[in-house]
Design an enzyme around this catalytic site. Structure first.
Site, mmCIF file in Angstrom:
data_model
loop_
_atom_site.group_PDB
_atom_site.id
_atom_site.type_symbol
_atom_site.label_atom_id
_atom_site.label_comp_id
_atom_site.label_asym_id
_atom_site.label_seq_id
_atom_site.Cartn_x
_atom_site.Cartn_y
_atom_site.Cartn_z
ATOM 1 N N TRP A 1 36.166 40.090 33.824
ATOM 2 C CA TRP A 1 36.555 41.051 34.865
ATOM 3 C C TRP A 1 38.051 41.321 34.818
ATOM 4 O O TRP A 1 38.533 42.316 35.337
ATOM 5 C CB TRP A 1 36.124 40.571 36.253
ATOM 6 C CG TRP A 1 36.943 39.421 36.838
ATOM 7 C CD1 TRP A 1 37.292 38.275 36.212
ATOM 8 C CD2 TRP A 1 37.481 39.348 38.161
ATOM 9 N NE1 TRP A 1 38.011 37.460 37.057
ATOM 10 C CE2 TRP A 1 38.138 38.094 38.262
ATOM 11 C CE3 TRP A 1 37.474 40.175 39.265
ATOM 12 C CZ2 TRP A 1 38.782 37.677 39.435
ATOM 13 C CZ3 TRP A 1 38.100 39.758 40.440
ATOM 14 C CH2 TRP A 1 38.757 38.528 40.507
ATOM 15 N N ASP A 2 38.782 40.418 34.164
ATOM 16 C CA ASP A 2 40.229 40.618 34.005
ATOM 17 C C ASP A 2 40.531 42.025 33.496
ATOM 18 O O ASP A 2 41.473 42.680 33.944
ATOM 19 C CB ASP A 2 40.803 39.655 32.953
ATOM 20 C CG ASP A 2 40.521 38.202 33.224
ATOM 21 O OD1 ASP A 2 39.417 37.915 33.716
ATOM 22 O OD2 ASP A 2 41.384 37.375 32.916
ATOM 23 N N GLU B 1 36.397 29.806 42.041
ATOM 24 C CA GLU B 1 35.344 29.106 41.302
ATOM 25 C C GLU B 1 35.291 27.616 41.613
ATOM 26 O O GLU B 1 34.513 26.883 40.990
ATOM 27 C CB GLU B 1 35.541 29.356 39.794
ATOM 28 C CG GLU B 1 35.231 30.801 39.426
ATOM 29 C CD GLU B 1 35.957 31.274 38.179
ATOM 30 O OE1 GLU B 1 36.937 30.613 37.786
ATOM 31 O OE2 GLU B 1 35.565 32.308 37.634
ATOM 32 N N LYS C 1 40.788 28.327 44.849
ATOM 33 C CA LYS C 1 41.430 28.376 43.537
ATOM 34 C C LYS C 1 42.382 29.571 43.429
ATOM 35 O O LYS C 1 43.496 29.467 42.921
ATOM 36 C CB LYS C 1 40.361 28.485 42.455
ATOM 37 C CG LYS C 1 40.896 28.584 41.043
ATOM 38 C CD LYS C 1 39.753 28.708 40.052
ATOM 39 C CE LYS C 1 40.271 28.833 38.620
ATOM 40 N NZ LYS C 1 39.181 29.035 37.663
#
Lengths: 265, 992
Positions: free
Chosen positions: B585-586, B724, B823
């Site tokens: 998705w980056d 995550e 995160k």
């Protein structure tokens, strides 16, 4: 001629010392010579064991620490192998004599527990903390032996919780990338080396990993600093390791990458 | 990977130097002892002795230099007829010839068809009248104090007054400047005037009195001129033009004959030494009776000296001298030496690429610390999770070993994508680049003095096989007799199984590149990259370190994506093997927005990658028993998911990986990328075609994935959000709100473009309304997922020794999973990506709640937080996080830059600057500008393209100034403003 010096006690504990000395000599292409420093008695067991291994033995009298240091000071001697508690009798705790010898000798010293298995060295564990100093020492050792088929070399990268990396992104790929770069930075190029990464107190982690990974030899560097709080990993290994530990003094001399590449190719 | 190859050597015809132009006297040029890329020169007295002289000698040289790739610019006060009639140059390029004439009022491009007007300053009638009035006033006032002067010509935008209208001084040659000066001074003294400066001051006052407060008044001793422009305007325009073609002032030679003072006034050619030219080398070939200014080289001899300079430059090019690269502050990265610990990370930073191929900046000669990588975009090897970017032999290797004593120096010029490498001890000099004008082509010029034999002319083809195809690599090398330099052209031609013509194509492209020639490819490289920067740069005045780090990031973002076709942009681009080149998705969320806003062609290529994987996404959804498109969390060649099912973490533990199965927000992320591109470009064809299909099929996936409870509320169970640390979770706010946004956007697209059953559209809308988002209106907080607020209330900011930190290693995976430790931005990603889908006023409370609970253990997190903190006007914290994000690769904060650059982090830095600090976002047909400028920055300038209009948005603490190349509309403080031909300036002082 490069020599491995095995300093042995007049007891059965000399057997694993001679076994390891011979194996290491074969790995680095050296001769083995034995030394027994007798304070009392005639060294009968030492003589018999040396003969059984067909290793020349020199008997000398005097202070063991001084005698071993003097013998080790010879230019020929590349490595000294001693027993962890068989060198001299006395009230000092296990490992203390070994530390004193390490501190005095200034060369790589292999400390062999009296109950070390005499099995061939098939797997060497090399703990590194990611600093240049520790890796330079280890690379000196790894360069000549890591290109061979045996023993298997496992580099253990120990991350101190206080110095954890800031990011890990996708953990699997991060570990893969970190390991790849760690080997590139700290190990000779093309060396046949595996890497294991652990997080925790280095002194604990290294001993645990030695058992977990079933290492036959642990190679660790040290800064020759015995002041309180220092050399914790070395102390822990000398106290708790069940396999021989090779302790390599760090040097101020930089290791030439070109030289390493040449050695490991 | 298998390699098979065929290698051959052929005797290609060697380059034959053209016959020398008319020989000029040999002049020692010790201070000009290098190759320049452009010469900006005066005409009269410099290039020719006078207007009557034969222009052929200089014409021959100019045409030859243009053919060898040098840009040449004539700067003169006269008009085009005078210059062109005398010069008559008709260059074919690749070097350009420009005329900057009429004392700063006109610029002509000169090609094979002659001069073509590019720009002309046209005076208004009022300005014209004022000029005449100023000249008349000057003559009257001089007469009043006893000096007879005459207005001799009314030229474009200026008036010329003869101070010595005497027959013997009608047309004095430049060589007699001393005598002219004495004669003029005698006339002035006789009238009681101290000298020329007095006359100039008098004329300037006359101009002011005539209504020209900013008139340019100059003198060549015989005349005084009053104008709207002068040579300084020419020089400014020329240096801006050269910069826009990738030629920095450091690569330019300025030549004139009147650089030193003349009659107490600055020499006319000194006007060319404008601030925009700072860094250029200047030379005077004139008499210079009072000497030249410090730093200017004096090579007297007039046009003969100038001809010698041109000949010297021509010789350097014919002998294939290696060009230099500019060290322009803020525009280059220099690496000295080879440091074993950092070398591979530095090589990644020095990667040169064009989205087709990427090659690391490893030293050209073998070094044990170096790793030479070359990757081809979209060419993978292996199967399933083991799929990885194929590792290919690098095209730029030179024979020999490099040692520490060789004093290696590498410089990457970010403005042009050229990597220079020198090692003085080896006599190594080189430049290399991946050619902008020839996609997938590497170009190298190198001189290596230590070689035993001269380089030969060779061609070589190597075929490297990978899964489902491979790459044909053709390399051609040419040389010239007596030179240790070689020019190498390398082409990487990907092929699929069954295509057996790739080697042939690659070789043909190499031959084409060789025929084009190094200098033409170099000119194309400079121009191509500079043009990308013209629409993409972000300039920060007040933080030089951040400026460089940010430009380094933008450079790699641009270098990682091709201009057309499809672009599989892996997490590390083409800069390293990390993440195996998988597409996350980056790419959609962090890399694409920068390109959509600056170079939509590249963003479209990224979307084309997704479009062509839509069948795989449809199949993946079907495999789940669902309709719609389920894009893969990790994708490579086919679009099938290549996420590993388990990996070893840092502690050596085998960890199951469920992201491939559960991190479904990627489906909405792909749809969001489509919308982002459409919002910036308004691309109607894509909106009605493939873009629409993606929006519809992704919406259908959410329709199939959601479950309704007995109260009618809709849920997405068993997912993983951007955080995550917690998996699996139900009703992750980010996933649910992105799905909601996706459904609504698809509904809007369906209503606009038709073809969808209205009942289905209604279903999407009702599902969007029913999706749980975890928002508590009273607390104004989103719950990150169902049950997050019941987890151990641990504030990581209070317990971690530092942040960013990998919290799961600090605290243990199980502890983190049971605690409110995040995160990376999760809820806050909604405020970042779809602020209009979040509750009004919810940014600050969620920022205050979640940021201290965020470990920032992902390198994506700092940039997002910098952006949101800026929106919340918390500028100190915002800049602090921004600097961390900007340092991730530059300072190798992860310890893994060696395996490739963090492209998404680089994209997040742009987002923080443009979305966060500048507050720039599309809103329908308008572009919103809502800046928040930290006090330590003086200015921020953002260049981008909105709806096809290139724009420059200049922001300081008082004003926003918008300059657009096409009419556009902006929204500032809730008010709409049209931006037309003139820049629009709006006050934002009230925000202070």
């Amino acid at each position: 001629m490069v020599t491995v010096l095995a300093a042995i006690h007049d007891s059965a504990a000399a057997r694993p010392v001679l076994t390891i000395a011979r194996q290491l000599a074969q790995l680095v292409g050296a001769d083995v010579r034995a030394l027994h420093v007798h304070e009392n008695g005639d060294g009968e067991t030492a003589v018999a064991l040396a003969q059984s291994f067909d290793i020349p033995l020199r008997l000398v009298a005097g202070d063991p620490l001084m005698a071993i240091a003097e013998a080790a000071g010879s230019d020929e001697v590349a490595l000294v192998v001693i027993g962890s508690r068989g060198v001299a009798a006395g009230p000092r705790p296990a490992g203390h004599i070994a530390l004193a010898i390490l501190d005095t000798v200034g060369k790589a010293v292999v400390v062999v527990p009296p109950d070390a298995p005499g099995t061939p060295i098939r797997r060497v564990l090399v703990p590194l903390d990611g600093t240049g100093a520790s890796s330079q020492a280890a690379r000196r050792l790894l360069a000549p032996i890591s290109a061979a088929d045996e023993p298997e070399m496992i580099v253990l990268y120990v991350l101190d919780p206080a110095a954890l990396p800031p990011f890990s992104d996708q953990p699997g790929y991060y570990a893969e990338a970190l390991a790849r770069e760690f080997l590139d930075r700290h190990c000779p190029r093309d060396a046949r080396v595996q890497i294991e990464v652990r997080v925790g107190n280095p002194a604990t982690v290294v001993v645990d990993a030695e058992h977990e990974l079933q290492a036959d030899l642990v190679a660790v560097s040290w800064g020759k600093d015995l002041s309180p709080g220092r050399a914790r990993v070395v102390r822990a290994l000398l106290s708790d390791s069940i396999v021989p530990v090779i302790v390599i003094p760090r040097s101020d001399q930089p290791v030439s990458d070109g030289a390493l590449a040449a050695q490991s190719s | 990977m298998k390699r098979s190859g065929e290698t051959g050597t052929h005797a290609a015809s060697r380059h034959t130097p053209q016959a020398n132009a008319t020989r000029a006297p040999v002049v020692a040029l010790p201070t000009l002892d290098r190759r320049f890329e452009a010469i900006v020169f005066d005409w009269d007295g410099t290039a020719v002795p006078d207007r009557a002289a034969d222009g052929a000698p200089v014409r021959t040289r100019i045409e030859a230099l243009s053919a060898a790739g040098m840009d040449l610019v004539v700067v003169s006060g006269t008009h085009v007829g005078n210059i062109d009639d005398q010069l008559r140059a008709r260059p074919a390029g690749p070097g350009r010839l420009l005329f900057a004439l009429n004392r700063g009022s006109e610029i002509f491009d000169v090609g094979e068809d002659g001069p073509r007007l590019r720009t002309r300053r046209v005076a208004s009638s009022a300005e014209d009248a004022a000029l005449t009035r100023a000249a008349t006033l000057t003559v009257e006032r001089l007469a009043a104090i006893g000096l007879v002067a005459e207005v001799v010509s009314q030229r474009l935008n200026r008036r010329k007054i003869d101070l010595i209208p005497e027959p013997e001084w009608t047309d004095p040659p430049k060589a007699h400047i001393d005598a002219l000066l004495r004669a003029v001074q005698a006339r002035l003294t006789a009238a009681g005037i101290a000298g020329l400066p007095t006359v100039v001051a008098l004329a300037a006052q006359a101009a002011r009195d005539a209504g020209l407060p900013d008139a340019r008044v100059t003198s060549d001793a015989k005349h005084v001129e009053i104008g709207l422009t002068d040579k300084a305007d020419s020089a400014r325009a020329v240096f801006v033009d050269l910069w826009a073609h990738g030629i920095a002032p450091e690569l330019v030679l300025i030549a004139g004959d009147e650089v030193g003072p003349l009659g107490g006034l600055p020499g006319s050619d000194s006007l060319m030494l404008v601030p925009e030219a700072r860094g250029a080398r200047a030379v005077s070939v004139g008499v210079e009776p009072t000497g030249v200014p410090a730093g200017v080289v004096h090579l007297p001899g007039g046009p003969a000296s100038f001809a010698a300079i041109l000949d010297d430059q021509l010789r350097r090019r014919r002998e294939r001298e290696v060009p230099t690269v500019a060290r322009r502050p803020g525009w280059y990265v220099a690496i000295d030496g080879v440091d074993h610990a950092t070398e591979r990370a530095r090589e990644a930073l020095l990667t040169i690429a064009d989205g087709r191929i990427g090659t690391s900046g490893a030293p050209l000669l073998t070094h044990p610390s170096a790793t030479a990588n070359t990757f081809v975009g979209g060419v993978y090897d292996g199967e399933g999770p083991g799929t990885h970017l194929a590792e290919l032999p690098s095209w730029d290797r030179l024979p020999g070993l490099l040692t520490g004593a060789d004093r290696l120096e590498r410089v990457l010029d970010l403005r042009t994508g050229i990597l220079a490498e020198r090692a003085a001890a080896l006599g190594l000099a080189s430049v290399r680049f991946v050619a902008r004008s020839a996609p997938g082509t590497g170009v190298l010029r190198a001189r290596l003095d230590h070689e035993l034999s001269e380089p030969a002319d060779t061609e070589e083809v190597d075929v490297v096989s990978s899964t489902n195809g491979g790459v044909a690599i053709a390399v051609g090398e040419t040389s010239v007799p007596g030179s240790a330099s070689r020019d190498r052209i390398a082409v990487y031609e990907p092929f699929t199984t069954g295509d057996d013509t790739a080697a042939e194509r690659a070789l043909a492209r190499v031959r084409l590149g060789t025929a084009t020639g190094f200098d033409a490819l170099l000119a194309g490289q400079r121009t191509g990259w500079a043009q990308r920067w013209e629409h993409a740069d972000v300039a920060i005045d007040g933080d030089a370190e951040l400026q460089l780090a940010m430009r380094l990031g933008l450079f790699h973002l641009m270098a990682s994506v091709p201009d057309d076709g499809e672009a599989a942009v892996g997490a590390r681009g083409l800069s390293g093997p990390g993440y195996r080149g998988h597409v996350f998705w980056d790419a959609d969320v962090f890399v694409l927005p920068f390109l959509a806003a600056t170079y939509p062609e590249a963003a479209r290529a990224m979307l084309e990658y997704r479009v062509r994987r839509l069948p795989a996404a449809l199949a993946a959804a079907r495999a789940e028993g669902r309709s719609g498109a389920r894009f893969a969390w990790e994708s490579a060649a086919t679009g099938a998911d290549v996420t590993p099912s388990a990996v070893r973490d840092l502690s050596g533990h085998l960890v199951p990986i469920r992201t491939g199965e559960l991190e479904v927000h990627v489906v909405a992320d792909v749809a969001w990328a489509v919308a982002c591109y459409l919002d910036w470009t308004g691309d109607a064809n894509f909106a009605a075609g493939d873009g629409h299909r993606i929006l519809v099929e992704t919406a259908r996936y959410w329709e199939a994935r959601a479950r309704h409870d007995h109260d009618g509320a809709a849920h997405l169970y068993g997912v993983i959000g951007p955080d995550e640390y917690h998996e699996p979770v139900d009703d992750n706010a980010f996933t649910n709100v992105m799905a909601r946004w996706n459904l609504r956007r698809a509904a809007a697209s369906a209503r606009q473009h038709g073809g969808i059953d209205p009942a289905e559209i209604a279903t999407w809308c009702s599902l969007a309304d029913a999706l749980i988002d975890g928002y508590d209106p009273e607390a104004r907080l989103y719950e990150q997922f169902a049950g997050f607020f019941t987890l151990e209330p641990l504030v990581i900011a209070e317990v971690a020794p530092h942040r960013p930190i990998v919290a799961d290693y600090l605290l243990g995976r199980e502890r983190v999973r049971g605690a409110q430790v995040v995160k990376q931005a999760d809820v806050l990603m909604l405020h970042h990506l779809v602020p209009d889908e979040t509750a009004p006023g919810s940014l600050v409370p969620n920022l205050e709640y979640y940021e201290p609970r965020t470990a920032h253990g992902s390198s994506l997190s700092p940039g997002v937080h910098a952006s949101l903190l800026a929106r919340a006007s918390r500028l100190e914290a915002a800049t602090s996080w921004l600097r961390i994000a900007a340092r991730v690769d530059r300072d190798d904060l992860t310890g893994t830059t060696a395996t490739g650059l963090h492209l998404a982090t680089m994209g997040s830095v742009w987002q923080a600057l443009v979305w966060g600090f500048a507050g720039i976002r599309p809103a329908g047909e308008h572009l919103v500008i809502d800046p928040r400028l930290p006090h330590e920055w003086d200015e921020l300038e953002v260049r981008l393209r909105f709806r096809g209009a290139p724009m420059r948005i200049h922001i300081d603490h008082d004003y926003v100034c918008v300059d657009a190349d096409a009419p556009t509309s902006i929204l500032v403080d809730g008010n709409t403003h049209g931006v037309g031909a003139e820049p629009l300036t709006l006050s934002v002082e009230h925000r202070r």
